[in-house]
Design a protein around this motif. Structure first.
Motif, PDB file in Angstrom:
ATOM      1  N   LEU A   1      57.468  -1.412  67.791  1.00 34.56           N
ATOM      2  CA  LEU A   1      58.813  -1.791  68.184  1.00 34.56           C
ATOM      3  C   LEU A   1      58.801  -3.200  68.750  1.00 34.56           C
ATOM      4  O   LEU A   1      57.970  -3.526  69.598  1.00 34.56           O
ATOM      5  N   LEU A   2      59.729  -4.015  68.293  1.00 39.31           N
ATOM      6  CA  LEU A   2      59.829  -5.404  68.731  1.00 39.31           C
ATOM      7  C   LEU A   2      61.210  -5.631  69.334  1.00 39.31           C
ATOM      8  O   LEU A   2      62.222  -5.534  68.630  1.00 39.31           O
ATOM      9  N   ASP A   3      61.265  -5.927  70.619  1.00 43.16           N
ATOM     10  CA  ASP A   3      62.526  -6.115  71.320  1.00 43.16           C
ATOM     11  C   ASP A   3      62.767  -7.605  71.550  1.00 43.16           C
ATOM     12  O   ASP A   3      62.206  -8.201  72.462  1.00 43.16           O
ATOM     13  N   GLU A   4      63.610  -8.211  70.691  1.00 45.93           N
ATOM     14  CA  GLU A   4      63.886  -9.651  70.763  1.00 45.93           C
ATOM     15  C   GLU A   4      62.587 -10.426  70.943  1.00 45.93           C
ATOM     16  O   GLU A   4      62.418 -11.188  71.909  1.00 45.93           O
ATOM     17  N   PRO A   5      61.629 -10.275  70.023  1.00 45.94           N
ATOM     18  CA  PRO A   5      60.277 -10.797  70.264  1.00 45.94           C
ATOM     19  C   PRO A   5      60.167 -12.316  70.326  1.00 45.94           C
ATOM     20  O   PRO A   5      59.188 -12.830  70.853  1.00 45.94           O
ATOM     21  N   LEU A   6      61.152 -13.035  69.802  1.00 43.14           N
ATOM     22  CA  LEU A   6      61.019 -14.490  69.729  1.00 43.14           C
ATOM     23  C   LEU A   6      62.039 -15.231  70.571  1.00 43.14           C
ATOM     24  O   LEU A   6      62.082 -16.456  70.547  1.00 43.14           O
ATOM     25  N   SER A   7      62.856 -14.521  71.338  1.00 46.23           N
ATOM     26  CA  SER A   7      63.970 -15.162  72.034  1.00 46.23           C
ATOM     27  C   SER A   7      63.518 -16.125  73.118  1.00 46.23           C
ATOM     28  O   SER A   7      64.264 -17.045  73.487  1.00 46.23           O
ATOM     29  N   ALA A   8      62.316 -15.947  73.656  1.00 47.54           N
ATOM     30  CA  ALA A   8      61.849 -16.822  74.733  1.00 47.54           C
ATOM     31  C   ALA A   8      61.145 -18.074  74.206  1.00 47.54           C
ATOM     32  O   ALA A   8      60.694 -18.903  74.997  1.00 47.54           O
ATOM     33  N   LEU A   9      61.051 -18.224  72.895  1.00 46.81           N
ATOM     34  CA  LEU A   9      60.339 -19.358  72.304  1.00 46.81           C
ATOM     35  C   LEU A   9      61.322 -20.433  71.864  1.00 46.81           C
ATOM     36  O   LEU A   9      62.485 -20.156  71.558  1.00 46.81           O
ATOM     37  N   ASP A  10      60.827 -21.687  71.795  1.00 48.97           N
ATOM     38  CA  ASP A  10      61.690 -22.744  71.288  1.00 48.97           C
ATOM     39  C   ASP A  10      61.793 -22.629  69.766  1.00 48.97           C
ATOM     40  O   ASP A  10      61.098 -21.837  69.125  1.00 48.97           O
ATOM     41  N   ALA A  11      62.694 -23.416  69.178  1.00 46.98           N
ATOM     42  CA  ALA A  11      63.030 -23.256  67.765  1.00 46.98           C
ATOM     43  C   ALA A  11      61.811 -23.412  66.860  1.00 46.98           C
ATOM     44  O   ALA A  11      61.626 -22.637  65.908  1.00 46.98           O
ATOM     45  N   ARG A  12      60.965 -24.390  67.131  1.00 48.98           N
ATOM     46  CA  ARG A  12      59.800 -24.627  66.275  1.00 48.98           C
ATOM     47  C   ARG A  12      58.815 -23.458  66.351  1.00 48.98           C
ATOM     48  O   ARG A  12      58.310 -22.981  65.325  1.00 48.98           O
TER      49      ARG A  12
ATOM     50  N   SER B   1      50.315  -7.016  56.204  1.00 50.72           N
ATOM     51  CA  SER B   1      48.890  -6.774  55.961  1.00 50.72           C
ATOM     52  C   SER B   1      48.425  -5.443  56.535  1.00 50.72           C
ATOM     53  O   SER B   1      47.520  -4.798  55.989  1.00 50.72           O
ATOM     54  N   THR B   2      49.049  -5.009  57.635  1.00 49.59           N
ATOM     55  CA  THR B   2      48.647  -3.741  58.252  1.00 49.59           C
ATOM     56  C   THR B   2      49.459  -2.555  57.738  1.00 49.59           C
ATOM     57  O   THR B   2      49.060  -1.405  57.918  1.00 49.59           O
ATOM     58  N   GLY B   3      50.615  -2.820  57.114  1.00 49.34           N
ATOM     59  CA  GLY B   3      51.468  -1.736  56.637  1.00 49.34           C
ATOM     60  C   GLY B   3      52.062  -0.915  57.756  1.00 49.34           C
ATOM     61  O   GLY B   3      52.382   0.272  57.570  1.00 49.34           O
ATOM     62  N   LEU B   4      52.231  -1.527  58.911  1.00 52.06           N
ATOM     63  CA  LEU B   4      52.711  -0.813  60.089  1.00 52.06           C
ATOM     64  C   LEU B   4      54.235  -0.700  60.061  1.00 52.06           C
ATOM     65  O   LEU B   4      54.947  -1.704  59.930  1.00 52.06           O
ATOM     66  N   THR B   5      54.746   0.497  60.179  1.00 53.82           N
ATOM     67  CA  THR B   5      56.184   0.731  60.207  1.00 53.82           C
ATOM     68  C   THR B   5      56.764   0.099  61.460  1.00 53.82           C
ATOM     69  O   THR B   5      56.312   0.381  62.576  1.00 53.82           O
ATOM     70  N   THR B   6      57.746  -0.777  61.290  1.00 53.82           N
ATOM     71  CA  THR B   6      58.208  -1.613  62.388  1.00 53.82           C
ATOM     72  C   THR B   6      59.729  -1.601  62.495  1.00 53.82           C
ATOM     73  O   THR B   6      60.438  -1.718  61.497  1.00 53.82           O
ATOM     74  N   LEU B   7      60.201  -1.481  63.731  1.00 53.89           N
ATOM     75  CA  LEU B   7      61.632  -1.580  64.026  1.00 53.89           C
ATOM     76  C   LEU B   7      61.815  -2.718  65.017  1.00 53.89           C
ATOM     77  O   LEU B   7      61.209  -2.722  66.094  1.00 53.89           O
ATOM     78  N   MET B   8      62.652  -3.671  64.649  1.00 53.57           N
ATOM     79  CA  MET B   8      62.847  -4.866  65.461  1.00 53.57           C
ATOM     80  C   MET B   8      64.305  -5.003  65.860  1.00 53.57           C
ATOM     81  O   MET B   8      65.204  -4.710  65.077  1.00 53.57           O
ATOM     82  N   VAL B   9      64.529  -5.468  67.074  1.00 58.00           N
ATOM     83  CA  VAL B   9      65.873  -5.776  67.558  1.00 58.00           C
ATOM     84  C   VAL B   9      65.999  -7.284  67.679  1.00 58.00           C
ATOM     85  O   VAL B   9      65.110  -7.952  68.216  1.00 58.00           O
ATOM     86  N   THR B  10      67.096  -7.826  67.170  1.00 58.57           N
ATOM     87  CA  THR B  10      67.338  -9.255  67.295  1.00 58.57           C
ATOM     88  C   THR B  10      68.835  -9.518  67.198  1.00 58.57           C
ATOM     89  O   THR B  10      69.578  -8.714  66.636  1.00 58.57           O
ATOM     90  N   HIS B  11      69.268 -10.638  67.761  1.00 60.29           N
ATOM     91  CA  HIS B  11      70.637 -11.091  67.561  1.00 60.29           C
ATOM     92  C   HIS B  11      70.642 -12.331  66.674  1.00 60.29           C
ATOM     93  O   HIS B  11      71.701 -12.882  66.383  1.00 60.29           O
TER      94      HIS B  11
END
Length: 358
Positions: free
Chosen positions: A156-167, A182-192
């Motif tokens: 589960l990924l909860d807004e995983p990139l929101s704290a990073l700058d654009a680059r 590559s891992t085939g891991l079932t993933t659910l991500m939240v993002t706006h």
């Protein structure tokens, strides 16, 4: 059979319905993005699957096992939080090892798993560093390594990139997507962030006010949104109000006759088209038969230009209509065409690029 299954899941806080009748089936190895504005229920949905928020109704299954009332620590779920949640007094290796230690994994196996997890995220040489000695992107990769070290059934990924700058966001999202594949891991991500969702997920779930608006592949939701909310949220769109005037025919509220391909909902009252699919031509260059079945043309006046680097944003006020946007490539010879603010111009878009919305 679905690997993760939400069936009629709801969450209520008193009289407030945070999530309503949420139904979703996720295949093994799939990456799904829950997308929507703040307060739409996407994070609540993620946290219900993690076990941090109890459900008010419905069931959730992982690999056929009902986990609706199973404690979080028994769901074997890895989670990456918005703010990394690293322990500042622990080294990178200790942070990654923490979840394994809590599970009582033998010390020798912990060392091996930590090494593999850090190598996966290209931080094998950073094991003895402290979090404060890392960049934001590196800290996020440590959090990802920690989540994956436990060999979770679901990530589960909860807004995983929101704290990073654009680059950094651009770099890390590519790394996460490559690692997930590559891992085939079932993933659910939240993002706006629409760009994150479009570039990373196999399918998108657009939510609004606790409900699912549309589910589909990135191209489906972008090219064929089911309603105005989805079209407006998935990137930028131009909207023209009106009504269906016959097969493949749309009449704007100011009487302009436009064309579109395919079927349209009976309740369609808006035509949308994307700014990047919109052409801008001098008004005197438009042929008398420009209103063809293949190309829609509307006359107007240029309101403004904005230089955005790769593209030039042009706002045009349609005669007796709204302001629409055209995104022109930076190679466009606007000066040579004699177009400037205040110039008369024609806005054109292909009928195949028009979407009819309820």
């Amino acid at each position: 059979m679905a690997y993760i299954e939400f069936s009629g899941v709801e969450k209520r806080y008193g009289a407030t319905q945070a999530v309503s009748r949420f139904d979703l089936a996720i295949a093994k190895g799939e990456m799904i993005a829950l997308l929507g504005p703040s307060g739409c229920g996407k994070t609540t949905t993620l946290r219900m699957l993690a076990g941090f928020v109890p459900v008010s109704a419905g069931t959730m299954r992982i690999d056929g096992r009902d986990v609706t009332n199973v404690p979080p620590y028994r769901r074997n779920i890895g989670m990456v939080f918005q703010g990394y949640a690293l322990f500042p007094h622990m080294t990178v290796a200790r942070n990654v090892a923490f979840g394994l230690e809590m599970r009582g994994i033998p010390a020798g196996e912990i060392t091996q798993r930590v090494r593999v997890a850090l190598e996966r995220v290209r931080l094998g040489d950073f094991s003895e560093r402290m979090p404060r000695q890392l960049s934001g992107g590196q800290q996020q990769r440590v959090a990802l390594a920690r989540a994956m070290a436990i060999n979770p059934d679901v990530l589960l990924l909860d807004e995983p990139l929101s704290a990073l700058d654009a680059r950094l966001r651009h770099e890390v999202r590519a790394e996460i997507r490559q690692l997930q594949r590559s891992t085939g891991l079932t993933t659910l991500m939240v993002t706006h962030d629409q760009d994150e969702a479009l570039s990373m997920a196999d399918r998108l779930v657009v939510m609004s006010r606790g409900q699912i608006e549309q589910i589909g592949t990135p191209s489906t939701l972008y090219e064929r949104p089911c309603n105005r909310f989805v079209a407006d949220f998935m990137g930028r769109s131009n909207f023209l109000p009106g009504k269906i005037g016959g097969i493949g025919c749309f009449v704007t509220e100011h009487g302009a006759v436009l064309s579109f391909e395919g079927n349209a909902p009976a309740s369609a009252n808006t035509m949308s088209f994307r700014p990047e699919r919109t052409q801008l031509v001098p008004i005197d260059a438009v042929a008398a038969d420009a209103h063809s079945d293949d190309v829609n043309t509307l006359a107007g006046t240029i309101v403004s230009f904005a230089y955005l680097g790769p593209v030039i944003e042009c706002l045009v006020r349609i005669d007796d209509g709204p302001v629409v946007t055209a995104l022109l490539t930076n190679t466009s010879e606007l000066d040579a065409l004699g177009m400037h603010e205040g110039s008369r111009a024609a806005v054109q878009w292909a009928r195949r690029d028009a979407a009819l919305l309820a």
